[in-house]
Design a protein around this motif. Sequence first.
Motif, PDB file in Angstrom:
ATOM      1  N   ARG A 269      13.394 -19.615   1.228  1.00  0.00           N
ATOM      2  CA  ARG A 269      14.340 -20.695   0.964  1.00  0.00           C
ATOM      3  C   ARG A 269      14.629 -20.881  -0.521  1.00  0.00           C
ATOM      4  NH1 ARG A 269      11.023 -24.466   5.256  1.00  0.00           N
ATOM      5  NH2 ARG A 269      11.978 -23.615   7.162  1.00  0.00           N
ATOM      6  N   CYS A 271      14.101 -18.340  -3.126  1.00  0.00           N
ATOM      7  CA  CYS A 271      14.518 -17.128  -3.846  1.00  0.00           C
ATOM      8  C   CYS A 271      15.766 -16.566  -3.171  1.00  0.00           C
ATOM      9  CB  CYS A 271      13.383 -16.098  -3.872  1.00  0.00           C
ATOM     10  SG  CYS A 271      11.832 -16.748  -4.543  1.00  0.00           S
ATOM     11  N   LYS A 272      16.885 -17.153  -3.454  1.00  0.00           N
ATOM     12  CA  LYS A 272      18.120 -16.859  -2.726  1.00  0.00           C
ATOM     13  C   LYS A 272      18.702 -15.482  -3.028  1.00  0.00           C
ATOM     14  CE  LYS A 272      18.305 -20.900  -0.729  1.00  0.00           C
ATOM     15  NZ  LYS A 272      19.377 -21.862  -0.989  1.00  0.00           N
ATOM     16  N   SER A 295      18.748 -17.576   4.672  1.00  0.00           N
ATOM     17  CA  SER A 295      18.826 -17.843   3.229  1.00  0.00           C
ATOM     18  C   SER A 295      19.019 -16.621   2.351  1.00  0.00           C
ATOM     19  CB  SER A 295      17.550 -18.579   2.775  1.00  0.00           C
ATOM     20  OG  SER A 295      17.364 -19.773   3.500  1.00  0.00           O
ATOM     21  N   CYS A 296      18.573 -15.449   2.784  1.00  0.00           N
ATOM     22  CA  CYS A 296      18.554 -14.261   1.903  1.00  0.00           C
ATOM     23  C   CYS A 296      19.696 -13.312   2.257  1.00  0.00           C
ATOM     24  CB  CYS A 296      17.212 -13.557   1.999  1.00  0.00           C
ATOM     25  SG  CYS A 296      15.797 -14.592   1.582  1.00  0.00           S
ATOM     26  N   SER A 297      20.899 -13.732   1.992  1.00  0.00           N
ATOM     27  CA  SER A 297      22.071 -12.920   2.353  1.00  0.00           C
ATOM     28  C   SER A 297      22.217 -11.688   1.466  1.00  0.00           C
ATOM     29  CB  SER A 297      23.334 -13.771   2.268  1.00  0.00           C
ATOM     30  OG  SER A 297      23.489 -14.300   0.956  1.00  0.00           O
ATOM     31  N   SER A 298      21.486 -11.626   0.335  1.00  0.00           N
ATOM     32  CA  SER A 298      21.575 -10.476  -0.568  1.00  0.00           C
ATOM     33  C   SER A 298      20.547  -9.397  -0.247  1.00  0.00           C
ATOM     34  CB  SER A 298      21.381 -10.925  -2.024  1.00  0.00           C
ATOM     35  OG  SER A 298      22.384 -11.839  -2.422  1.00  0.00           O
ATOM     36  N   CYS A 322      21.837 -10.931   7.218  1.00  0.00           N
ATOM     37  CA  CYS A 322      21.641 -10.001   6.092  1.00  0.00           C
ATOM     38  C   CYS A 322      22.583  -8.810   6.223  1.00  0.00           C
ATOM     39  CB  CYS A 322      20.180  -9.543   6.025  1.00  0.00           C
ATOM     40  SG  CYS A 322      18.992 -10.899   5.897  1.00  0.00           S
TER      41      CYS A 322
END
Length: 613
Positions: A269, A271-272, A295-298, A322
């Motif tokens: 949550r 470290c985006k 939360s981690c779309s990258s 993702c």
Amino acid sequence: MRGRDMINTHLPDELIVEVFRRLDSKVGRDACSLVCKRWLGLERLSRTTLRIGASGTADLFVRLLSRRFTNVKSVHVDERLSISFPVKMICCISMLQGRQKRRKGHAPSSKVDDGTKLSDSSETVESSCLSDAGLTLLGEGFPKLEKLSLIWCSNVSSVGLRSLAERCRSLRSLDLQGCYIGDQGLAAVGEFCKQLKDLSLRFCEGLTDAGLVELVLGCGKSLKSLSVAACAKIGDLSMEAVGAHCISLETLSLDSEFMQDRGLLAVARGCKILKVLKLQCVNVTDEVLKAVGVSCSSLEQLSLNSFQKFTDVGLLSVGHGCKKLRNLTLSDCAFVTDEGVGAIATGCKELTHLEINGCHNIGTTGLVSVGRYCLNLTELALLYCQRISNSALLEIGKSCKLLQALHLVDCSSIGDDAICSIARGCRNLKKLHIRRCYEIGDAAIIAVGEYCKSLTDLSLRFCDRVGDEALIAVGQGCSLTHLNVSGCHQIGDDGIIAIARGCPRLSYLDVSVLQNLGDMAMAELGEGCPLLKDIVLSHCRQITDAGLSHLVRSCPMLESCHMVYCPRITSSGVATVVSGCPNMKKILVEKSKVSERTQRRAGSIISYLCLDL
């Protein structure tokens, strides 16, 4: 013009230093430094990286290096690696020890007569390793240090690490693998090294949550990569601090039996911009992967190992959120099925690398989805996947035209039809590794030789149905640099001769346990493969000293040779390898086949098969 020094006369120091910096090999740089004293000094100025093994009197050795190489920015100390000192270097260290003791009013403990005799210092060379004093010398000698690796340096502590941190405030990368560093040392790094970006804490048993929390509070904003493994006292508390303060974190590698959901939920949550996530945490559940998906779309790389509490639900969330995922590894994930793999395939269409290892509930259906939707797939590894059949690779071969590497281990349901489909559809294939896939035979490898003209790396280990015809096709169609056919009992001289004649760039060859291979193949390899560097001949019962002689005569670049359990190779053959290969670095053989003369001549490069276990 002859007799005129045009370079030293016209080129300024800065330009010569820049030339040295552009040299790729250490050998080339060392050769240039021997031209003259000016070049020696300039080459030393251009050195930015030093690697130090398990060097005796390491502290003094560091001082000597710091005097010679003043612009070093990267130091790698690995006490698992041994080095042997030249006599001259031992004498220099001994003299420096003597000077230090004289300054303190003590007599030197050893006497150096003519640079060849050394009593006490030689014992010190064998017994010492880097200490806190050595870390202080590192900080004093290399104030521009940006990257430091201390691998299994058991004698350093928080005291030395703090001393170094105070002096090297530009430190950007720190690896403390196997060091018994305490919390105070890690806190000092956080206090003084505000530019730290990469931190590796693997097997650091002395650390607790308190030390990592203090570091994160000090330099968490700059941290981009964090690796923690086998640190029993680091748990959820420190990961919560990482999630709260490391907003720039891009890579997290975590191996812990004690980590629960709480810490990793905070990381997901907080470290985006996380791009790489490697986890081996048996107690983590689907809740963490659901948070990653939200939360981690990258996220670009995800590795999940030995998970016992997460299911397809977590992968469904990753597949949905993702979209940039390119690399996925699933290893020993007992409750993941085709549904989870299908969710990744349909949601993460940019996937290029996929590894499935020991996930026994994943079968053909999941891989069919990968073939249909992941058209950019370049590397596929299926290890111990008994339920994946030919149909999966038929779909991969039909759709994944960009595939360059395929690894198959113990996939008993995959046979010739699957590999033929890969060969016809994936013409860019460069690497094919197959081990113990007993349904794959000549027909599959013949198709590879016919269609995969870019293939350079082929490994067929213990594939009982592959014989000479397969290698003849490969030799005619491909230009291999690496070949491993160990345990393929049907392969003999004809197949290896075809490789020798068709693959002149071959540099690595493993033909161990080939009972039908003889001297004729060795002679052809010598004639056709002058670039050969590594060869494994172990358990080859037909190869003799004569075959070795033919091989050695024409392969001057040979660097390693394994020849244990070859009953027709004698001490004479071993001596031939030693005398005929000036670049040889390692020979593996039975001790009984090494004569006293060979031992004296090349004892440092000979390793013996251990029979006493």
